[in-house]
Design a protein around this motif. Sequence first.
Motif, short mmCIF file in Angstrom:
data_model
loop_
_atom_site.label_atom_id
_atom_site.label_comp_id
_atom_site.label_asym_id
_atom_site.label_seq_id
_atom_site.Cartn_x
_atom_site.Cartn_y
_atom_site.Cartn_z
N GLY A 71 42.06 41.37 30.47
CA GLY A 71 42.18 40.96 31.85
C GLY A 71 43.30 40.34 32.55
N ARG A 72 43.29 40.33 34.06
CA ARG A 72 44.53 39.88 34.41
C ARG A 72 43.92 38.98 35.73
NH1 ARG A 72 48.57 44.94 35.65
NH2 ARG A 72 49.80 43.28 35.56
N GLU A 73 45.13 38.21 36.08
CA GLU A 73 45.07 37.55 37.51
C GLU A 73 44.43 36.12 37.33
OE1 GLU A 73 43.07 40.15 40.02
OE2 GLU A 73 44.60 41.66 39.39
N GLU A 74 43.53 35.80 36.30
CA GLU A 74 42.66 34.72 36.21
C GLU A 74 42.26 34.36 35.01
OE1 GLU A 74 39.83 35.14 39.33
OE2 GLU A 74 38.57 36.21 38.05
N SER A 75 42.09 33.23 34.51
CA SER A 75 41.55 32.72 33.08
C SER A 75 40.31 33.39 32.96
CB SER A 75 41.84 31.44 32.98
OG SER A 75 40.98 30.58 33.87
N GLU A 76 39.44 33.44 33.83
CA GLU A 76 38.21 33.65 33.86
C GLU A 76 37.92 35.34 33.36
OE1 GLU A 76 37.85 30.25 36.36
OE2 GLU A 76 39.17 32.20 36.31
N ALA A 77 38.93 36.08 33.80
CA ALA A 77 39.15 37.34 33.36
C ALA A 77 39.60 37.59 31.97
CB ALA A 77 40.16 38.26 34.28
N MET A 78 40.41 36.67 31.62
CA MET A 78 40.65 36.70 29.80
C MET A 78 39.32 36.31 29.10
SD MET A 78 41.16 34.12 27.51
CE MET A 78 41.90 32.59 28.37
N HIS A 79 38.62 35.36 29.50
CA HIS A 79 37.53 35.14 28.74
C HIS A 79 36.31 35.91 28.75
CE1 HIS A 79 38.63 30.83 27.77
NE2 HIS A 79 39.14 30.69 28.98
#
Length: 337
Positions: free
Chosen positions: A137-145
């Motif tokens: 994911g990109r742009e925000e930690s929520e996307a990583m999670h």
Amino acid sequence: MILEGTVLRGRDFEPVEGRVVVEDGTIVDVEEASVESTDIVLPAFVNAHTHIGDSIAKEAGAGLSLDDLVAPPDGLKHRLLRQASAEEKIAAMRRSLQYMQAGGQAAFIEFREGGVDGVDAIHRALDGLDIEGVVLGREESEAMHAADGFGASGARDSEFGELREATREAGKTFGIHAGERDSDDITPALDLDPDFLVHMVYPEPSHLERVESEEIPIVVCPRSNLVTNVGVPPLRDLLDRTTVALGTDNVMLNSPSMFREMEFANKLTDATAREVLQMATVNGADIAGLNAGLVEPGRDANLLVLDGDSDNLTGVRDPVRAVVRRAGHADVKRVVY
């Protein structure tokens, strides 16, 4: 399941006549034997760097600079992504994924724009397909999670320290673009202790020393680098120091074909055919954390079978060179997942 033919066995892709024995999705044996099949059996490919979302804008932006094409937040691709509906993007991504699957790719590492929604979109595009997506994911930690890790655009675009630490704490993969148009962003990218770097067209000697000493893998995308007019990665310098894998980068710029990428890398640089095939298979699998990429007992049976009697491949004397320099989608007989 038993696959017969010329088997490209092990990390050196030694061509042996025989059969691959598969049980419950795992290779259990590679037997040397006299067989009648002219097939070529090899590991399925791992495409180590993609931007599949660009599937809505193939061949857009001719003549634009790298920044004008892809730099966030207002490069051409980002503007086109904002203009397209979610369903349009998902449908376009699925078409590209189907093409990749039919072309012998077992897996890919995707840098996924659009935050959590972008991660959800590619998961929806993958639904029902056999190809495996390692989604960053990109742009925000929520996307990583929500994904398998974080794929950073580049150290010149933002400060990624907090996101790097969050990714580490989550036990997930962190990759970042570096050295694509100059060397300025390589040191700050290295300082983030990434799991891998992408591009590295312009490493300086000090960067190469750090890459080697810190054992940081690198993914190169030579066709993309020429399309964007930034140059050619120094493959020999990189291969002599670390694990190097191969990616097709933006679908906007190039077809996501590993056959084309391998041929280009081998004919354009001094990387050998065997090294390029390793870049397209086991090295990408290692970076992605997959138990694939080789034909040997204990590996997952992600395998590609080529028709050695096709009009294109009949008469081949060196199967490794043939796979890298000559083979294409039309020669694919079967992909095993």
